[in-house]
Design a protein around this motif. Structure first.
Motif, PDB file in Angstrom:
ATOM      1  N   UNK A 131       2.663  -9.483  -7.215  1.00 47.91           N
ATOM      2  CA  UNK A 131       2.696  -7.978  -6.434  1.00 47.91           C
ATOM      3  C   UNK A 131       1.352  -7.666  -6.484  1.00 47.91           C
ATOM      4  N   UNK A 132       0.500  -7.629  -5.562  1.00 43.94           N
ATOM      5  CA  UNK A 132      -0.805  -6.997  -5.322  1.00 43.94           C
ATOM      6  C   UNK A 132      -0.576  -5.668  -4.852  1.00 43.94           C
ATOM      7  N   UNK A 133      -0.938  -4.521  -5.651  1.00 44.55           N
ATOM      8  CA  UNK A 133      -0.828  -3.327  -5.102  1.00 44.55           C
ATOM      9  C   UNK A 133      -2.116  -2.420  -4.953  1.00 44.55           C
ATOM     10  N   UNK A 134      -1.879  -1.469  -4.067  1.00 45.49           N
ATOM     11  CA  UNK A 134      -3.368  -0.767  -3.795  1.00 45.49           C
ATOM     12  C   UNK A 134      -2.967   0.822  -4.366  1.00 45.49           C
ATOM     13  N   UNK A 135      -1.672   0.905  -4.582  1.00 46.28           N
ATOM     14  CA  UNK A 135      -1.092   2.124  -5.166  1.00 46.28           C
ATOM     15  C   UNK A 135      -1.623   2.395  -6.625  1.00 46.28           C
ATOM     16  N   UNK A 136      -1.790   3.711  -6.901  1.00 43.51           N
ATOM     17  CA  UNK A 136      -1.923   4.136  -8.176  1.00 43.51           C
ATOM     18  C   UNK A 136      -0.798   5.070  -8.860  1.00 43.51           C
ATOM     19  N   UNK A 137       0.299   4.966  -8.155  1.00 47.93           N
ATOM     20  CA  UNK A 137       1.448   5.738  -8.529  1.00 47.93           C
ATOM     21  C   UNK A 137       2.213   4.851  -9.539  1.00 47.93           C
ATOM     22  N   UNK A 138       1.949   3.684  -9.923  1.00 47.78           N
ATOM     23  CA  UNK A 138       2.691   2.820 -11.009  1.00 47.78           C
ATOM     24  C   UNK A 138       4.241   2.905 -10.971  1.00 47.78           C
ATOM     25  N   UNK A 139       4.524   2.869  -9.618  1.00 41.53           N
ATOM     26  CA  UNK A 139       6.132   2.646  -9.167  1.00 41.53           C
ATOM     27  C   UNK A 139       6.599   1.440  -9.345  1.00 41.53           C
ATOM     28  N   UNK A 140       5.549   0.372  -9.338  1.00 40.94           N
ATOM     29  CA  UNK A 140       6.086  -0.927  -9.482  1.00 40.94           C
ATOM     30  C   UNK A 140       6.622  -1.152 -10.798  1.00 40.94           C
ATOM     31  N   UNK A 141       5.862  -0.443 -11.845  1.00 41.55           N
ATOM     32  CA  UNK A 141       6.262  -0.674 -13.223  1.00 41.55           C
ATOM     33  C   UNK A 141       7.581  -0.003 -13.223  1.00 41.55           C
ATOM     34  N   UNK A 142       7.622   1.492 -12.757  1.00 38.11           N
ATOM     35  CA  UNK A 142       8.947   2.048 -12.823  1.00 38.11           C
ATOM     36  C   UNK A 142      10.061   1.529 -12.258  1.00 38.11           C
ATOM     37  N   UNK A 143       9.952   0.464 -11.337  1.00 34.55           N
ATOM     38  CA  UNK A 143      10.926  -0.349 -10.849  1.00 34.55           C
ATOM     39  C   UNK A 143      11.352  -1.268 -11.573  1.00 34.55           C
ATOM     40  N   UNK A 144      10.613  -1.628 -12.854  1.00 32.38           N
ATOM     41  CA  UNK A 144      10.935  -2.627 -13.653  1.00 32.38           C
ATOM     42  C   UNK A 144      10.156  -4.075 -13.542  1.00 32.38           C
ATOM     43  N   UNK A 145       9.286  -4.107 -12.638  1.00 28.32           N
ATOM     44  CA  UNK A 145       8.421  -5.202 -12.453  1.00 28.32           C
ATOM     45  C   UNK A 145       7.412  -5.270 -13.827  1.00 28.32           C
ATOM     46  N   UNK A 146       7.492  -6.627 -14.444  1.00 30.07           N
ATOM     47  CA  UNK A 146       6.763  -6.882 -15.471  1.00 30.07           C
ATOM     48  C   UNK A 146       5.349  -7.147 -15.419  1.00 30.07           C
ATOM     49  N   UNK A 171       0.855  -1.272   0.081  1.00 31.25           N
ATOM     50  CA  UNK A 171      -0.021   0.096   0.110  1.00 31.25           C
ATOM     51  C   UNK A 171       0.660   1.224   0.040  1.00 31.25           C
ATOM     52  N   UNK A 172       0.427   2.395   0.275  1.00 34.03           N
ATOM     53  CA  UNK A 172       0.930   3.791  -0.177  1.00 34.03           C
ATOM     54  C   UNK A 172       2.273   3.846   0.873  1.00 34.03           C
ATOM     55  N   UNK A 173       2.390   3.218   1.918  1.00 39.52           N
ATOM     56  CA  UNK A 173       3.494   3.118   2.592  1.00 39.52           C
ATOM     57  C   UNK A 173       4.828   2.676   2.192  1.00 39.52           C
ATOM     58  N   UNK A 174       4.663   2.091   0.967  1.00 42.60           N
ATOM     59  CA  UNK A 174       5.821   1.744   0.255  1.00 42.60           C
ATOM     60  C   UNK A 174       6.610   3.016  -0.658  1.00 42.60           C
ATOM     61  N   UNK A 175       5.423   3.764  -0.649  1.00 44.37           N
ATOM     62  CA  UNK A 175       5.833   4.909  -1.551  1.00 44.37           C
ATOM     63  C   UNK A 175       6.154   6.465  -0.944  1.00 44.37           C
ATOM     64  N   UNK A 176       5.724   6.375   0.332  1.00 47.46           N
ATOM     65  CA  UNK A 176       5.999   7.709   1.132  1.00 47.46           C
ATOM     66  C   UNK A 176       7.560   8.172   1.034  1.00 47.46           C
ATOM     67  N   UNK A 177       8.557   6.869   1.053  1.00 43.27           N
ATOM     68  CA  UNK A 177      10.016   7.432   0.899  1.00 43.27           C
ATOM     69  C   UNK A 177      10.109   7.894  -0.376  1.00 43.27           C
ATOM     70  N   UNK A 178       9.251   7.981  -1.495  1.00 39.18           N
ATOM     71  CA  UNK A 178       9.446   8.419  -2.673  1.00 39.18           C
ATOM     72  C   UNK A 178       8.949   9.875  -2.742  1.00 39.18           C
ATOM     73  N   UNK A 179       8.286  10.362  -1.595  1.00 39.62           N
ATOM     74  CA  UNK A 179       7.766  11.549  -1.659  1.00 39.62           C
ATOM     75  C   UNK A 179       6.168  11.997  -1.912  1.00 39.62           C
ATOM     76  N   UNK A 180       5.548  10.490  -1.852  1.00 35.59           N
ATOM     77  CA  UNK A 180       4.050  10.586  -2.165  1.00 35.59           C
ATOM     78  C   UNK A 180       3.535  10.156  -1.079  1.00 35.59           C
ATOM     79  N   UNK A 181       2.705  11.297  -0.407  1.00 32.61           N
ATOM     80  CA  UNK A 181       2.007  10.986   1.128  1.00 32.61           C
ATOM     81  C   UNK A 181       1.222   9.986   1.043  1.00 32.61           C
ATOM     82  N   UNK A 182       1.200   9.204   2.004  1.00 31.41           N
ATOM     83  CA  UNK A 182       0.271   7.816   2.270  1.00 31.41           C
ATOM     84  C   UNK A 182      -1.169   8.703   2.571  1.00 31.41           C
TER      85      UNK A 182
END
Ligand code: APR
Length: 287
Positions: free
Chosen positions: A115-130, A35-46
């Motif tokens: 990877x099941x993500x609740x996030x809409x930031x598509x950072x999983x794709x940006x990290x190179x996950x297929x 969830x959003x807590x894996x993207x807070x370090x990227x500057x995206x608030x949860x």
């Protein structure tokens, strides 16, 4: 005794246990639920961390209630708040976190199931996950559609409008003049069927040679929040989160592995436990 404990530093026992399970059984694969807590370090608030969470900072949009920004009925009446938020969150301005790159490493090492993500930031794709490894349970900005006639659209109509920021100038359907909206799952909308179908399939596999790692989520929104409850009793579960949440709190299992702390720190310790430091460094350098 207390200051000895304090000097002992954070409790990495759960992370060491995860490493031990994976090192002992090379066939063991991981399902991540994030969830959003894996993207807070990227500057995206949860959403719900008091003070910094999005829902504490939407007053400038003067919404009737915070979650209205993702409410389909409210959007139909007034798309403006979502347009303002979408501009802030739009993919492309953020880099993946160490947790995203940990999941990418599991993929590259052939140890990832999904990877099941609740996030809409598509950072999983940006990290190179297929694509085949990613389930965007709450959708994302990628696909867009008319909320009236369901005509499909690419990103650019909506993207142009949110960047133009012309008040009351919203992306409209060519055929029926309905509002175009990214396929982000709003309150009041169903999750994509691929979420349910993939989870049903993965559940069959989970009881053998798998562990489930939940990270960066308060587990407060269903049906996603139900997933940890459905994990078979024989399958070890781990939580990497600043707070103990959801089923880990309400129905803890003896086999649960809980790390209370930053997801990024957890990623670093797991990488060390698995001896993947070099590959991890290489990924982080590419940023
Ligand atoms: N490391 C570990 N945990 C963190 C970190 C971090 N760096 N930063 C935040 N957290 C934790 C918070 O303590 C909180 O428990 O992550 C969790 C984030 O919870 P929420 O803000 O509720 O986000 P999330 O669980 O993803 O929300 C679920 O709610 O509004 C809907 O659709 C939206 O997908 C979202 C859903």
């Amino acid at each position: 005794v207390l200051n000895i404990l304090a000097m002992a530093g954070p409790d990495y026992s759960a992370l060491k246990q995860i490493g031990a399970i994976l090192n002992k059984n090379p066939k063991c694969k991981v399902v991540f639920l994030v969830g959003a807590g894996v993207s807070t370090a990227c500057g995206i608030p949860d959403f719900r961390t008091p003070g910094t969470g999005l829902y504490d900072n939407l007053e400038k949009l003067n919404l009737p209630f915070a979650e209205a920004v993702f409410d389909i009925e409210y959007f139909e009446k007034n798309p403006q708040p979502f347009y303002a938020l979408a501009k802030e969150l739009y993919p492309g301005n953020f880099q993946p976190s160490k947790l995203h790159y940990l999941m990418r490493l599991f993929q590259d090492k052939g140890r990832l199931r999904r990877v099941y993500t609740q996030n809409i930031d598509t950072l999983e794709r940006a990290a190179g996950l297929r694509d085949e490894f990613i389930i965007e349970a709450h959708g994302s900005f990628h696909a867009n559609h008319c909320i009236k006639c369901d005509k499909q659209y690419s990103m650019d109509k909506f993207k142009t409008k949110i960047l133009a920021e012309k008040p009351d100038d919203f992306a409209k359907c060519e055929s029926c003049k309905g509002l175009i909206k990214p396929k982000i799952v709003f309150f009041g909308e169903n999750l994509p069927s691929v979420f349910f179908d993939t989870w049903d399939g993965d559940l069959e596999l989970l009881s053998k040679d798998h562990i489930v790692i939940v990270a960066g989520t308060s587990l407060s929104v269903y049906p996603f929040a139900a997933l940890p409850t459905e994990v078979p009793k024989a399958t070890p579960r781990a939580l990497l989160n600043l707070q103990v949440a959801g089923d880990f709190k309400s129905n803890p299992r003896k086999s649960d592995m809980i790390f209370k702390g930053e997801a990024e720190e957890a990623a670093e310790v797991i990488v060390q436990e698995l001896g993947w430091e070099d590959a991890f460094e290489t990924l982080l350098e590419q940023e």
